[in-house]
Structure formats: structure tokens, C-alpha cells
Design a protein around this motif. Structure first.
Motif, PDB file in Angstrom:
ATOM      1  N   LEU A  38       0.815  -1.214   0.000  1.00  0.00           N
ATOM      2  CA  LEU A  38       0.000   0.000   0.000  1.00  0.00           C
ATOM      3  C   LEU A  38       0.853   1.269   0.000  1.00  0.00           C
ATOM      4  O   LEU A  38       0.440   2.302  -0.518  1.00  0.00           O
ATOM      5  CB  LEU A  38      -0.959  -0.003   1.194  1.00  0.00           C
ATOM      6  N   ALA A  39       2.053   1.193   0.560  1.00  0.00           N
ATOM      7  CA  ALA A  39       2.941   2.355   0.619  1.00  0.00           C
ATOM      8  C   ALA A  39       3.745   2.553  -0.658  1.00  0.00           C
ATOM      9  O   ALA A  39       4.103   3.687  -0.988  1.00  0.00           O
ATOM     10  CB  ALA A  39       3.891   2.223   1.804  1.00  0.00           C
ATOM     11  N   THR A  40       4.028   1.473  -1.391  1.00  0.00           N
ATOM     12  CA  THR A  40       4.989   1.580  -2.495  1.00  0.00           C
ATOM     13  C   THR A  40       4.416   1.270  -3.869  1.00  0.00           C
ATOM     14  O   THR A  40       5.123   1.425  -4.858  1.00  0.00           O
ATOM     15  CB  THR A  40       6.187   0.648  -2.243  1.00  0.00           C
ATOM     16  N   ALA A  41       3.176   0.843  -3.934  1.00  0.00           N
ATOM     17  CA  ALA A  41       2.581   0.510  -5.232  1.00  0.00           C
ATOM     18  C   ALA A  41       2.528   1.745  -6.124  1.00  0.00           C
ATOM     19  O   ALA A  41       2.593   2.882  -5.639  1.00  0.00           O
ATOM     20  CB  ALA A  41       1.172  -0.051  -5.034  1.00  0.00           C
ATOM     21  N   ASP A  42       2.394   1.516  -7.426  1.00  0.00           N
ATOM     22  CA  ASP A  42       2.322   2.669  -8.327  1.00  0.00           C
ATOM     23  C   ASP A  42       1.062   3.480  -8.047  1.00  0.00           C
ATOM     24  O   ASP A  42       0.126   3.010  -7.412  1.00  0.00           O
ATOM     25  CB  ASP A  42       2.394   2.231  -9.795  1.00  0.00           C
ATOM     26  N   ARG A  43       1.090   4.700  -8.494  1.00  0.00           N
ATOM     27  CA  ARG A  43       0.041   5.671  -8.183  1.00  0.00           C
ATOM     28  C   ARG A  43      -1.358   5.182  -8.581  1.00  0.00           C
ATOM     29  O   ARG A  43      -2.310   5.357  -7.830  1.00  0.00           O
ATOM     30  CB  ARG A  43       0.337   6.993  -8.878  1.00  0.00           C
ATOM     31  N   SER A  44      -1.480   4.542  -9.738  1.00  0.00           N
ATOM     32  CA  SER A  44      -2.820   4.120 -10.175  1.00  0.00           C
ATOM     33  C   SER A  44      -3.377   2.994  -9.304  1.00  0.00           C
ATOM     34  O   SER A  44      -4.567   2.981  -8.997  1.00  0.00           O
ATOM     35  CB  SER A  44      -2.819   3.723 -11.652  1.00  0.00           C
ATOM     36  N   LEU A  45      -2.533   2.059  -8.885  1.00  0.00           N
ATOM     37  CA  LEU A  45      -3.001   0.993  -7.992  1.00  0.00           C
ATOM     38  C   LEU A  45      -3.382   1.577  -6.635  1.00  0.00           C
ATOM     39  O   LEU A  45      -4.436   1.243  -6.082  1.00  0.00           O
ATOM     40  CB  LEU A  45      -1.950  -0.103  -7.828  1.00  0.00           C
ATOM     41  N   ARG A  46      -2.536   2.458  -6.105  1.00  0.00           N
ATOM     42  CA  ARG A  46      -2.876   3.088  -4.818  1.00  0.00           C
ATOM     43  C   ARG A  46      -4.195   3.845  -4.919  1.00  0.00           C
ATOM     44  O   ARG A  46      -5.009   3.804  -3.996  1.00  0.00           O
ATOM     45  CB  ARG A  46      -1.747   4.023  -4.360  1.00  0.00           C
ATOM     46  N   ALA A  47      -4.418   4.515  -6.030  1.00  0.00           N
ATOM     47  CA  ALA A  47      -5.667   5.275  -6.203  1.00  0.00           C
ATOM     48  C   ALA A  47      -6.870   4.342  -6.258  1.00  0.00           C
ATOM     49  O   ALA A  47      -7.908   4.620  -5.643  1.00  0.00           O
ATOM     50  CB  ALA A  47      -5.597   6.136  -7.466  1.00  0.00           C
ATOM     51  N   GLN A  48      -6.744   3.231  -6.971  1.00  0.00           N
ATOM     52  CA  GLN A  48      -7.851   2.269  -7.033  1.00  0.00           C
ATOM     53  C   GLN A  48      -8.155   1.697  -5.657  1.00  0.00           C
ATOM     54  O   GLN A  48      -9.315   1.562  -5.278  1.00  0.00           O
ATOM     55  CB  GLN A  48      -7.523   1.130  -8.002  1.00  0.00           C
ATOM     56  N   LEU A  49      -7.126   1.338  -4.931  1.00  0.00           N
ATOM     57  CA  LEU A  49      -7.327   0.766  -3.600  1.00  0.00           C
ATOM     58  C   LEU A  49      -7.875   1.815  -2.635  1.00  0.00           C
ATOM     59  O   LEU A  49      -8.735   1.515  -1.807  1.00  0.00           O
ATOM     60  CB  LEU A  49      -6.016   0.170  -3.078  1.00  0.00           C
ATOM     61  N   ALA A  50      -7.389   3.042  -2.756  1.00  0.00           N
ATOM     62  CA  ALA A  50      -7.903   4.123  -1.910  1.00  0.00           C
ATOM     63  C   ALA A  50      -9.375   4.384  -2.203  1.00  0.00           C
ATOM     64  O   ALA A  50     -10.137   4.763  -1.300  1.00  0.00           O
ATOM     65  CB  ALA A  50      -7.093   5.397  -2.126  1.00  0.00           C
ATOM     66  N   GLY A  51      -9.780   4.145  -3.433  1.00  0.00           N
ATOM     67  CA  GLY A  51     -11.185   4.322  -3.806  1.00  0.00           C
ATOM     68  C   GLY A  51     -12.134   3.432  -3.020  1.00  0.00           C
ATOM     69  O   GLY A  51     -13.312   3.760  -2.861  1.00  0.00           O
TER      70      GLY A  51
END
Length: 184
Positions: A38-51
Motif C-alpha cells: 500500500l505504501a509503495t505501489a504505483d500511483r494508479s493501484l494506490r488510487a484504485q485501492l484508496a477508492g
């Protein structure tokens, strides 16, 4: 096996050690791998998960709450009955040294501030299952998505509980599979 990891996946494994240390753990467990991803994934994956609410901050807070770490609400409640946590911290630090409450003991198998923290069986299993996920998809490298799939397959109750506070196991698997399919 680590030579097959993408830079992001390697960073997640390295960050998992830092997460374990921050939580005072004696070993790296699947929940620490989750935090690392969750801390190091690329921006698009973090954004999807944050969604769906699956963020490093949310998972870290869940882990701290489960471990009984006192938060701001707890400090306010204690202050209402005359206990000032800041004053207690100041007295301890004046007597025993600055940061005394932040240090980890090297006694009783607890890691020192910079010591190596070994992988627990569940974390090793998650990494192995991440490799199997990549192989099953006929992919040459192991990415953050594979690490999350490995954590899902590991059946670790703590990590799964942290994930399922925000998204079902099946929905996360679908989200990750769709991302990997688009990338292929």
C-alpha cells in the motif's frame, strides 16, 4: 525468487520490514507486506485501492487499534480523569532519556532499532503464492498486484481481516486480475 520482483514489489518487501519495526513486531507478517504494498505501489493501484478505502493509513490505524496503541481519543479520555499522557512522557524522558518510549528492546527476541527482522511463515507463504500467481498467469515478473494476490491466497486471518474491512476478497481479486490483464 527476488530477481523476478519488479522495483515496486521489491520496495514493498523492504518497506514491510520498516512497517514491522514501526509496529514493534518481532517478525515480518502478511499484514506488514500489505502495508508495504500500500505504501509503495504505483500511483494508479494506490488510487484504485484508496477508492475502496484500502490505504496504508487505514490499515496501519486498524493494526494500532488492534494492538492497543493509545490514540488521540484515548488521550482525551484519560485527560478528562486527570491523566496527562504528555506529562507522563516528559517525566519518563527526563528520567530515562529522550525517546525512551519509542525504542525497542533487544532483549527477549525483540528487534533492535536497526536489527534484522525475519519473515514469519505466513509472509514467506504469501511471497511464494505471489510467485505462483505470476507463474499461473505466465508472467515473467512479480508485481505489487501479485503480492496482494499472494496475501489473499495465504488465508492469513489478520491480513484478510484488514483487507475485508474495506473490500471483499473476491472483489479485490477481480480488481487485481483486471489490472494485470490490461497490463499484459
Amino acid at each position: 525468487m527476488f530477481e523476478r520482483f519488479t522495483d515496486s514489489a521489491r520496495a514493498a518487501v523492504v518497506d514491510a520490514q520498516a512497517q514491522a519495526r514501526a509496529l514493534g513486531a518481532t517478525e515480518i507478517r502478511p499484514e506488514h507486506l500489505l502495508l508495504g504494498v500500500l505504501a509503495t505501489a504505483d500511483r494508479s493501484l494506490r488510487a484504485q485501492l484508496a477508492g475502496v478505502g484500502l490505504t496504508g493509513d487505514a490499515v496501519f490505524a486498524d493494526l494500532e487499534a488492534a494492538a492497543g496503541v493509545l490514540g488521540p481519543d484515548d488521550a482525551d479520555a484519560l485527560e478528562s480523569i486527570g491523566i496527562d499522557l504528555d506529562a507522563i512522557r516528559e517525566r519518563l524522558e527526563s528520567s530515562f532519556g529522550e525517546g525512551i518510549l519509542d525504542r525497542r528492546s533487544t532483549a527477549a527476541g525483540r528487534p533492535g532499532r536497526w536489527g534484522h527482522i525475519p519473515f514469519a511463515r505466513g509472509a514467506k507463504k504469501s511471497l511464494e503464492l505471489a510467485l505462483r500467481e505470476a507463474i499461473a498467469r505466465r508472467e515473467r515478473s512479480i508485481a505489487a498486484e501479485h503480492l496482494l494476490l499472494g496475501i489473499l491466497r495465504s488465508d492469513d486471518p489478520t491480513a484478510l481481516g484488514l483487507i475485508e474491512n474495506h473490500i471483499t476478497r473476491g472483489d479485490l481479486r477481480q480488481l487485481l486480475a483486471a489490472r494485470l490483464d490490461r497490463a499484459a
